[in-house]
Write an enzyme that holds these catalytic residues in place. Structure first.
Site, PDB file in Angstrom:
ATOM      1  N   SER A 144       0.838  -1.195   0.000  1.00  0.00           N
ATOM      2  CA  SER A 144       0.000   0.000   0.000  1.00  0.00           C
ATOM      3  C   SER A 144       0.881   1.256   0.000  1.00  0.00           C
ATOM      4  O   SER A 144       1.694   1.437  -0.896  1.00  0.00           O
ATOM      5  CB  SER A 144      -0.963  -0.034   1.196  1.00  0.00           C
ATOM      6  OG  SER A 144      -1.933   0.980   1.128  1.00  0.00           O
ATOM      7  N   ASP A 349       4.097  24.164  -1.133  1.00  0.00           N
ATOM      8  CA  ASP A 349       5.496  24.031  -1.560  1.00  0.00           C
ATOM      9  C   ASP A 349       6.070  22.654  -1.216  1.00  0.00           C
ATOM     10  O   ASP A 349       7.229  22.520  -0.846  1.00  0.00           O
ATOM     11  CB  ASP A 349       6.353  25.140  -0.951  1.00  0.00           C
ATOM     12  CG  ASP A 349       6.333  25.143   0.579  1.00  0.00           C
ATOM     13  OD1 ASP A 349       5.461  24.467   1.171  1.00  0.00           O
ATOM     14  OD2 ASP A 349       7.187  25.829   1.181  1.00  0.00           O
ATOM     15  N   HIS A 402      -7.079  -5.568  -1.209  1.00  0.00           N
ATOM     16  CA  HIS A 402      -5.923  -4.730  -0.925  1.00  0.00           C
ATOM     17  C   HIS A 402      -4.925  -5.391   0.021  1.00  0.00           C
ATOM     18  O   HIS A 402      -3.727  -5.106  -0.037  1.00  0.00           O
ATOM     19  CB  HIS A 402      -6.412  -3.407  -0.334  1.00  0.00           C
ATOM     20  CG  HIS A 402      -5.359  -2.377  -0.168  1.00  0.00           C
ATOM     21  ND1 HIS A 402      -4.762  -1.726  -1.234  1.00  0.00           N
ATOM     22  CD2 HIS A 402      -4.773  -1.864   0.955  1.00  0.00           C
ATOM     23  CE1 HIS A 402      -3.873  -0.861  -0.793  1.00  0.00           C
ATOM     24  NE2 HIS A 402      -3.853  -0.926   0.530  1.00  0.00           N
TER      25      HIS A 402
END
Length: 423
Positions: A144, A349, A402
Protein backbone atom coordinates in the site's frame (compact mmCIF):
# COMPACT_ATOMS: atom_id res chain seq x y z
CA UNK A 1 22.41 1.81 17.03
CA UNK A 2 21.26 -0.35 19.95
CA UNK A 3 19.64 -3.79 19.81
CA UNK A 4 17.91 -6.44 21.93
CA UNK A 5 17.43 -10.07 20.86
CA UNK A 6 14.79 -12.67 21.73
CA UNK A 7 13.39 -15.92 20.41
CA UNK A 8 9.86 -17.22 19.99
CA UNK A 9 8.43 -20.21 18.08
CA UNK A 10 9.10 -19.80 14.38
CA UNK A 11 11.44 -16.83 14.48
CA UNK A 12 14.36 -15.11 16.10
CA UNK A 13 14.01 -11.35 16.47
CA UNK A 14 16.37 -8.52 17.23
CA UNK A 15 15.01 -5.08 18.04
CA UNK A 16 17.08 -2.19 16.72
CA UNK A 17 16.90 1.51 17.54
CA UNK A 18 18.61 3.81 15.03
CA UNK A 19 19.41 7.52 15.30
CA UNK A 20 18.68 9.51 12.14
CA UNK A 21 18.54 13.24 11.35
CA UNK A 22 15.14 14.85 11.74
CA UNK A 23 15.97 16.83 8.60
CA UNK A 24 18.26 15.03 6.20
CA UNK A 25 19.04 18.33 4.46
CA UNK A 26 20.10 19.85 7.80
CA UNK A 27 21.76 17.28 10.08
CA UNK A 28 22.30 19.96 12.71
CA UNK A 29 18.55 20.30 13.29
CA UNK A 30 18.48 17.38 15.71
CA UNK A 31 17.89 13.65 15.61
CA UNK A 32 15.01 11.24 16.05
CA UNK A 33 14.85 7.51 16.66
CA UNK A 34 13.62 4.95 14.15
CA UNK A 35 12.79 1.44 15.33
CA UNK A 36 13.25 -1.70 13.27
CA UNK A 37 12.64 -5.34 14.17
CA UNK A 38 15.00 -7.80 12.49
CA UNK A 39 13.37 -11.21 12.01
CA UNK A 40 14.98 -14.45 10.82
CA UNK A 41 14.05 -18.13 10.76
CA UNK A 42 15.64 -19.95 13.73
CA UNK A 43 17.45 -22.46 11.53
CA UNK A 44 19.02 -19.64 9.51
CA UNK A 45 19.92 -17.09 12.15
CA UNK A 46 23.68 -17.59 11.68
CA UNK A 47 23.57 -17.60 7.88
CA UNK A 48 24.58 -14.70 5.66
CA UNK A 49 21.15 -14.03 4.20
CA UNK A 50 20.09 -11.18 1.92
CA UNK A 51 17.96 -8.51 3.60
CA UNK A 52 14.35 -7.63 2.86
CA UNK A 53 12.98 -4.42 4.41
CA UNK A 54 9.20 -4.19 4.78
CA UNK A 55 7.47 -0.85 4.28
CA UNK A 56 4.09 -0.88 6.00
CA UNK A 57 0.94 0.66 4.59
CA UNK A 58 -0.39 3.92 5.90
CA UNK A 59 0.64 6.66 6.03
CA UNK A 60 1.34 6.57 9.72
CA UNK A 61 1.23 2.80 10.09
CA UNK A 62 3.74 1.05 12.31
CA UNK A 63 5.17 -2.20 10.98
CA UNK A 64 3.06 -5.24 11.69
CA UNK A 65 3.89 -7.17 14.83
CA UNK A 66 4.66 -10.81 13.91
CA UNK A 67 2.09 -12.85 15.82
CA UNK A 68 2.77 -15.71 13.42
CA UNK A 69 4.97 -16.49 10.45
CA UNK A 70 2.10 -17.09 8.05
CA UNK A 71 1.38 -15.44 4.70
CA UNK A 72 4.07 -13.07 3.39
CA UNK A 73 6.40 -13.20 6.39
CA UNK A 74 6.60 -16.97 6.43
CA UNK A 75 7.45 -16.93 2.73
CA UNK A 76 10.01 -14.17 3.16
CA UNK A 77 11.81 -15.98 5.97
CA UNK A 78 12.57 -18.88 3.64
CA UNK A 79 15.11 -16.70 1.84
CA UNK A 80 15.65 -13.44 3.73
CA UNK A 81 16.53 -11.71 6.92
CA UNK A 82 13.58 -9.31 7.27
CA UNK A 83 13.52 -5.82 8.75
CA UNK A 84 10.10 -4.63 9.92
CA UNK A 85 10.47 -0.86 9.97
CA UNK A 86 8.41 1.49 12.12
CA UNK A 87 8.44 4.50 9.81
CA UNK A 88 9.35 7.79 11.47
CA UNK A 89 6.66 9.06 13.81
CA UNK A 90 5.02 5.63 14.27
CA UNK A 91 5.18 2.72 16.69
CA UNK A 92 8.40 2.60 18.68
CA UNK A 93 10.05 5.27 16.54
CA UNK A 94 10.04 8.79 17.99
CA UNK A 95 6.28 9.42 18.12
CA UNK A 96 4.43 12.24 16.42
CA UNK A 97 0.99 12.64 17.97
CA UNK A 98 -1.10 14.98 20.11
CA UNK A 99 0.95 14.10 23.19
CA UNK A 100 4.45 14.38 21.77
CA UNK A 101 3.64 17.59 19.85
CA UNK A 102 1.56 19.20 22.62
CA UNK A 103 4.18 21.79 23.55
CA UNK A 104 4.60 23.17 20.05
CA UNK A 105 2.57 25.92 18.36
CA UNK A 106 0.57 24.77 15.30
CA UNK A 107 3.15 26.14 12.86
CA UNK A 108 5.91 24.06 14.42
CA UNK A 109 3.65 21.01 14.64
CA UNK A 110 2.93 21.32 10.93
CA UNK A 111 6.61 21.75 10.10
CA UNK A 112 7.51 18.61 12.06
CA UNK A 113 4.68 16.62 10.49
CA UNK A 114 5.73 17.69 6.99
CA UNK A 115 9.01 15.84 7.56
CA UNK A 116 7.30 12.44 7.92
CA UNK A 117 6.56 11.69 4.25
CA UNK A 118 8.05 9.07 1.92
CA UNK A 119 11.13 11.13 0.99
CA UNK A 120 12.26 11.28 4.63
CA UNK A 121 11.33 7.63 5.21
CA UNK A 122 13.54 6.58 2.31
CA UNK A 123 16.46 8.65 3.53
CA UNK A 124 16.04 7.07 6.97
CA UNK A 125 16.20 3.66 5.32
CA UNK A 126 19.48 4.56 3.62
CA UNK A 127 21.02 5.60 6.94
CA UNK A 128 19.82 2.34 8.47
CA UNK A 129 21.08 0.24 5.56
CA UNK A 130 24.55 1.74 5.93
CA UNK A 131 24.58 0.92 9.65
CA UNK A 132 23.32 -2.65 9.20
CA UNK A 133 25.02 -3.88 6.02
CA UNK A 134 27.21 -1.10 4.67
CA UNK A 135 27.24 -0.76 0.90
CA UNK A 136 25.30 -3.95 0.20
CA UNK A 137 21.89 -3.28 -1.40
CA UNK A 138 18.74 -4.83 0.01
CA UNK A 139 15.31 -5.78 -1.26
CA UNK A 140 12.18 -3.78 -0.45
CA UNK A 141 8.63 -5.04 -0.06
CA UNK A 142 6.13 -2.17 -0.04
CA UNK A 143 2.50 -2.76 0.89
CA UNK A 144 0.00 0.00 0.00
CA UNK A 145 1.63 3.30 1.09
CA UNK A 146 4.78 1.23 1.47
CA UNK A 147 4.70 0.82 -2.30
CA UNK A 148 4.57 4.60 -2.63
CA UNK A 149 7.74 4.67 -0.51
CA UNK A 150 9.33 2.03 -2.74
CA UNK A 151 8.83 4.21 -5.82
CA UNK A 152 10.31 7.16 -3.96
CA UNK A 153 13.25 4.90 -3.07
CA UNK A 154 13.70 4.04 -6.75
CA UNK A 155 13.69 7.77 -7.47
CA UNK A 156 16.05 9.00 -4.74
CA UNK A 157 18.41 6.13 -3.92
CA UNK A 158 18.22 3.26 -6.44
CA UNK A 159 21.80 2.28 -5.56
CA UNK A 160 20.48 0.95 -2.25
CA UNK A 161 18.10 -1.51 -3.88
CA UNK A 162 18.61 -5.10 -5.01
CA UNK A 163 14.97 -5.47 -6.05
CA UNK A 164 11.55 -3.94 -5.37
CA UNK A 165 8.32 -5.79 -4.66
CA UNK A 166 5.05 -3.82 -4.48
CA UNK A 167 1.61 -5.00 -3.42
CA UNK A 168 -1.39 -2.72 -3.86
CA UNK A 169 0.79 0.36 -3.77
CA UNK A 170 1.50 2.06 -7.09
CA UNK A 171 0.31 5.68 -6.85
CA UNK A 172 -0.25 8.31 -9.48
CA UNK A 173 3.15 9.87 -10.10
CA UNK A 174 1.89 13.23 -11.34
CA UNK A 175 -1.78 13.56 -10.42
CA UNK A 176 -3.30 15.91 -7.84
CA UNK A 177 -5.12 14.61 -4.77
CA UNK A 178 -8.37 15.66 -6.45
CA UNK A 179 -7.67 13.10 -9.19
CA UNK A 180 -7.14 10.43 -6.55
CA UNK A 181 -10.47 11.05 -4.84
CA UNK A 182 -12.47 11.52 -8.02
CA UNK A 183 -11.41 7.99 -8.84
CA UNK A 184 -11.82 6.72 -5.28
CA UNK A 185 -15.44 7.66 -4.64
CA UNK A 186 -16.85 5.57 -7.54
CA UNK A 187 -14.73 2.59 -6.45
CA UNK A 188 -16.08 2.96 -2.93
CA UNK A 189 -19.63 3.06 -4.23
CA UNK A 190 -19.01 -0.21 -6.05
CA UNK A 191 -17.85 -1.76 -2.77
CA UNK A 192 -21.07 -0.52 -1.17
CA UNK A 193 -23.02 -2.17 -3.98
CA UNK A 194 -21.21 -5.45 -3.36
CA UNK A 195 -21.76 -5.20 0.39
CA UNK A 196 -25.48 -4.51 0.21
CA UNK A 197 -25.92 -7.20 -2.45
CA UNK A 198 -24.50 -9.66 0.07
CA UNK A 199 -26.38 -8.20 3.05
CA UNK A 200 -29.50 -6.44 1.71
CA UNK A 201 -31.15 -6.20 5.14
CA UNK A 202 -28.22 -4.09 6.39
CA UNK A 203 -29.49 -1.12 4.35
CA UNK A 204 -32.46 -0.86 6.69
CA UNK A 205 -30.26 -1.17 9.79
CA UNK A 206 -27.79 1.44 8.53
CA UNK A 207 -30.66 3.86 7.88
CA UNK A 208 -32.01 3.26 11.38
CA UNK A 209 -28.55 3.89 12.88
CA UNK A 210 -27.94 7.23 11.15
CA UNK A 211 -31.41 8.49 11.99
CA UNK A 212 -30.90 7.49 15.61
CA UNK A 213 -27.52 9.27 15.69
CA UNK A 214 -29.05 12.38 14.15
CA UNK A 215 -31.72 12.52 16.83
CA UNK A 216 -29.69 11.52 19.90
CA UNK A 217 -26.39 12.41 21.53
CA UNK A 218 -24.60 9.07 21.43
CA UNK A 219 -21.15 8.54 22.93
CA UNK A 220 -18.88 5.54 22.52
CA UNK A 221 -17.23 3.86 25.55
CA UNK A 222 -14.21 6.18 25.45
CA UNK A 223 -16.51 9.23 25.65
CA UNK A 224 -16.30 10.20 21.98
CA UNK A 225 -19.47 11.20 20.18
CA UNK A 226 -20.66 9.00 17.34
CA UNK A 227 -22.23 11.09 14.55
CA UNK A 228 -23.91 10.01 11.30
CA UNK A 229 -20.94 11.08 9.17
CA UNK A 230 -18.50 9.33 11.47
CA UNK A 231 -20.61 6.16 11.31
CA UNK A 232 -20.34 6.28 7.52
CA UNK A 233 -16.54 6.03 7.70
CA UNK A 234 -16.88 2.42 8.88
CA UNK A 235 -16.78 1.59 5.16
CA UNK A 236 -12.99 1.69 5.32
CA UNK A 237 -13.26 -2.01 6.16
CA UNK A 238 -14.72 -2.82 2.72
CA UNK A 239 -11.31 -2.60 1.07
CA UNK A 240 -9.75 -5.55 2.87
CA UNK A 241 -10.77 -9.11 2.22
CA UNK A 242 -10.24 -10.01 5.87
CA UNK A 243 -12.57 -7.21 7.04
CA UNK A 244 -15.24 -6.94 4.34
CA UNK A 245 -17.87 -8.76 6.41
CA UNK A 246 -16.96 -7.13 9.72
CA UNK A 247 -19.52 -4.33 9.37
CA UNK A 248 -22.32 -6.85 8.97
CA UNK A 249 -21.49 -8.54 12.24
CA UNK A 250 -21.37 -5.13 13.90
CA UNK A 251 -24.72 -4.04 12.49
CA UNK A 252 -26.53 -7.26 13.38
CA UNK A 253 -26.03 -6.38 17.06
CA UNK A 254 -26.55 -2.64 16.66
CA UNK A 255 -29.70 -2.22 18.72
CA UNK A 256 -31.12 -3.38 22.01
CA UNK A 257 -34.69 -2.21 21.73
CA UNK A 258 -34.47 1.40 20.62
CA UNK A 259 -30.96 1.95 22.00
CA UNK A 260 -27.61 1.40 20.32
CA UNK A 261 -25.93 -1.49 22.10
CA UNK A 262 -22.68 -1.32 24.05
CA UNK A 263 -21.37 -4.09 21.79
CA UNK A 264 -21.99 -2.00 18.69
CA UNK A 265 -20.55 1.18 20.18
CA UNK A 266 -17.44 -0.59 21.41
CA UNK A 267 -16.92 -2.19 18.01
CA UNK A 268 -17.41 1.12 16.21
CA UNK A 269 -14.95 2.85 18.52
CA UNK A 270 -12.29 0.21 17.79
CA UNK A 271 -12.52 0.97 14.07
CA UNK A 272 -13.08 4.72 14.14
CA UNK A 273 -10.66 6.10 16.72
CA UNK A 274 -7.41 7.48 15.31
CA UNK A 275 -5.67 7.27 18.69
CA UNK A 276 -3.49 4.32 17.53
CA UNK A 277 -2.67 5.93 14.16
CA UNK A 278 -3.15 9.71 14.12
CA UNK A 279 -0.69 10.23 11.29
CA UNK A 280 -2.96 8.28 8.97
CA UNK A 281 -5.42 11.16 9.25
CA UNK A 282 -2.95 14.02 9.53
CA UNK A 283 -0.76 13.06 6.57
CA UNK A 284 -3.23 11.25 4.37
CA UNK A 285 -3.61 13.82 1.61
CA UNK A 286 -0.03 15.08 1.79
CA UNK A 287 1.27 11.75 0.45
CA UNK A 288 -0.11 12.81 -2.95
CA UNK A 289 1.18 16.40 -2.84
CA UNK A 290 4.01 17.61 -5.07
CA UNK A 291 4.15 21.37 -5.55
CA UNK A 292 0.44 21.86 -4.84
CA UNK A 293 -1.87 22.04 -1.83
CA UNK A 294 -4.55 19.42 -1.22
CA UNK A 295 -7.00 21.91 0.33
CA UNK A 296 -8.94 19.07 2.01
CA UNK A 297 -9.39 17.32 -1.32
CA UNK A 298 -11.58 14.40 -0.18
CA UNK A 299 -13.97 16.82 1.54
CA UNK A 300 -14.30 19.08 -1.51
CA UNK A 301 -14.59 16.27 -4.05
CA UNK A 302 -17.24 14.48 -1.98
CA UNK A 303 -19.72 17.20 -2.97
CA UNK A 304 -19.53 15.81 -6.53
CA UNK A 305 -20.97 12.50 -5.30
CA UNK A 306 -24.40 13.08 -3.72
CA UNK A 307 -24.72 9.33 -3.17
CA UNK A 308 -22.76 9.85 0.06
CA UNK A 309 -25.22 12.40 1.47
CA UNK A 310 -27.30 10.14 3.69
CA UNK A 311 -29.96 12.82 4.16
CA UNK A 312 -30.94 12.75 0.46
CA UNK A 313 -29.63 9.48 -0.99
CA UNK A 314 -31.85 6.42 -1.20
CA UNK A 315 -29.27 4.35 0.69
CA UNK A 316 -26.78 5.09 3.45
CA UNK A 317 -23.47 4.62 1.65
CA UNK A 318 -20.24 4.21 3.57
CA UNK A 319 -17.05 6.09 2.76
CA UNK A 320 -13.61 4.52 2.45
CA UNK A 321 -10.07 5.87 2.65
CA UNK A 322 -11.06 9.52 2.89
CA UNK A 323 -10.13 12.01 5.62
CA UNK A 324 -12.35 15.01 6.42
CA UNK A 325 -11.72 18.20 8.39
CA UNK A 326 -14.64 17.49 10.74
CA UNK A 327 -12.78 14.41 12.00
CA UNK A 328 -10.36 16.84 13.64
CA UNK A 329 -13.32 18.22 15.59
CA UNK A 330 -14.84 14.88 16.64
CA UNK A 331 -11.88 12.60 17.42
CA UNK A 332 -10.02 13.54 20.64
CA UNK A 333 -6.79 12.10 19.24
CA UNK A 334 -6.98 14.59 16.36
CA UNK A 335 -8.56 17.69 17.95
CA UNK A 336 -5.24 19.12 19.24
CA UNK A 337 -3.75 18.75 15.74
CA UNK A 338 -6.57 20.53 13.88
CA UNK A 339 -4.70 23.78 13.25
CA UNK A 340 -1.61 21.91 12.10
CA UNK A 341 -3.76 19.80 9.77
CA UNK A 342 -5.26 22.95 8.27
CA UNK A 343 -1.77 24.30 7.66
CA UNK A 344 -0.72 21.08 5.95
CA UNK A 345 -3.85 21.17 3.78
CA UNK A 346 -2.92 24.70 2.67
CA UNK A 347 0.78 23.96 2.12
CA UNK A 348 1.69 24.28 -1.55
CA UNK A 349 5.50 24.03 -1.56
CA UNK A 350 5.73 20.26 -1.10
CA UNK A 351 8.88 18.81 -2.70
CA UNK A 352 8.66 16.17 -5.42
CA UNK A 353 8.40 12.57 -4.29
CA UNK A 354 9.26 10.94 -7.63
CA UNK A 355 11.98 11.50 -10.21
CA UNK A 356 10.38 10.60 -13.53
CA UNK A 357 13.67 10.67 -15.39
CA UNK A 358 15.28 8.30 -12.90
CA UNK A 359 12.28 5.95 -13.05
CA UNK A 360 12.45 5.98 -16.86
CA UNK A 361 16.05 4.73 -16.75
CA UNK A 362 15.51 2.35 -13.83
CA UNK A 363 17.70 -0.76 -13.69
CA UNK A 364 16.41 -2.27 -10.44
CA UNK A 365 14.13 -5.32 -10.88
CA UNK A 366 10.54 -4.32 -9.98
CA UNK A 367 7.54 -6.63 -9.63
CA UNK A 368 4.14 -5.36 -8.57
CA UNK A 369 0.75 -6.85 -7.76
CA UNK A 370 -2.10 -4.59 -8.85
CA UNK A 371 -5.45 -5.65 -7.43
CA UNK A 372 -8.14 -5.25 -10.07
CA UNK A 373 -10.87 -4.26 -7.60
CA UNK A 374 -8.69 -2.40 -5.08
CA UNK A 375 -10.78 0.15 -3.17
CA UNK A 376 -7.75 2.07 -1.93
CA UNK A 377 -5.45 2.38 -4.96
CA UNK A 378 -6.84 3.06 -8.41
CA UNK A 379 -6.05 0.34 -10.94
CA UNK A 380 -5.78 2.69 -13.91
CA UNK A 381 -3.53 5.10 -12.03
CA UNK A 382 -1.32 2.18 -10.98
CA UNK A 383 -0.96 0.77 -14.47
CA UNK A 384 -0.21 4.18 -15.98
CA UNK A 385 2.49 4.79 -13.38
CA UNK A 386 4.01 1.33 -13.80
CA UNK A 387 4.52 2.05 -17.49
CA UNK A 388 6.80 4.92 -16.50
CA UNK A 389 9.12 2.63 -14.51
CA UNK A 390 11.58 1.00 -16.88
CA UNK A 391 11.48 -2.77 -16.63
CA UNK A 392 8.64 -2.96 -14.11
CA UNK A 393 6.61 -6.15 -14.33
CA UNK A 394 2.97 -6.02 -13.25
CA UNK A 395 0.60 -8.80 -12.22
CA UNK A 396 -3.06 -7.71 -12.31
CA UNK A 397 -5.36 -9.98 -10.31
CA UNK A 398 -8.90 -9.97 -8.96
CA UNK A 399 -8.21 -12.94 -6.70
CA UNK A 400 -7.22 -10.71 -3.79
CA UNK A 401 -8.26 -7.48 -2.12
CA UNK A 402 -5.92 -4.73 -0.93
CA UNK A 403 -4.54 -6.91 1.87
CA UNK A 404 -3.71 -9.81 -0.43
CA UNK A 405 -0.06 -10.08 0.62
CA UNK A 406 -1.21 -10.74 4.17
CA UNK A 407 -3.86 -13.22 3.05
CA UNK A 408 -1.68 -15.67 1.14
CA UNK A 409 2.03 -16.44 0.74
CA UNK A 410 1.28 -16.98 -2.95
CA UNK A 411 1.32 -13.22 -3.55
CA UNK A 412 4.90 -12.68 -2.44
CA UNK A 413 5.93 -15.96 -4.01
CA UNK A 414 4.58 -14.80 -7.37
CA UNK A 415 6.38 -11.45 -7.19
CA UNK A 416 9.70 -13.08 -6.32
CA UNK A 417 9.25 -15.46 -9.23
CA UNK A 418 8.53 -12.54 -11.56
CA UNK A 419 11.79 -10.83 -10.60
CA UNK A 420 13.67 -14.11 -11.11
CA UNK A 421 12.11 -14.46 -14.56
CA UNK A 422 10.23 -17.62 -13.53
CA UNK A 423 6.72 -16.13 -13.91
Amino acid sequence: MSSVSYRRPGLVARDHVFRVPLRHDDPGAGEIEVFGREVVAPAKQDQQLPWLVYFQGGPGGKAERPLSTSAWLGRALQDYRVLLLDQRGTGRSTPANRQSLAGLPPEEQAEHLSLLRADSIVRDAEVIRAQLIGDEPWSVLGQSFGGFCALTYLSLAPQGLRQVLITGGIPTLTGHADDVYRAAYPRTLRKNDAYFARYPHDAEIARRVVEHLAEHEVVMPAGERLTPERFQTLGIQFGQGSQFDALHYLLEEAFIGDTLSDTFLRGADAVLSFAPRPLYAVLHESIYCQGAASRWSAHRVRAEFPEFDWTTADRVNFTGEMIYPWQFEQDPALVPLREAADLLAAKSDWPALYDLDQLARNEVPVAAAVYHDDMFVDRDHALASAERVRGARVWVTNEYEHDGVKASPAVLDRLLAMNRGDA
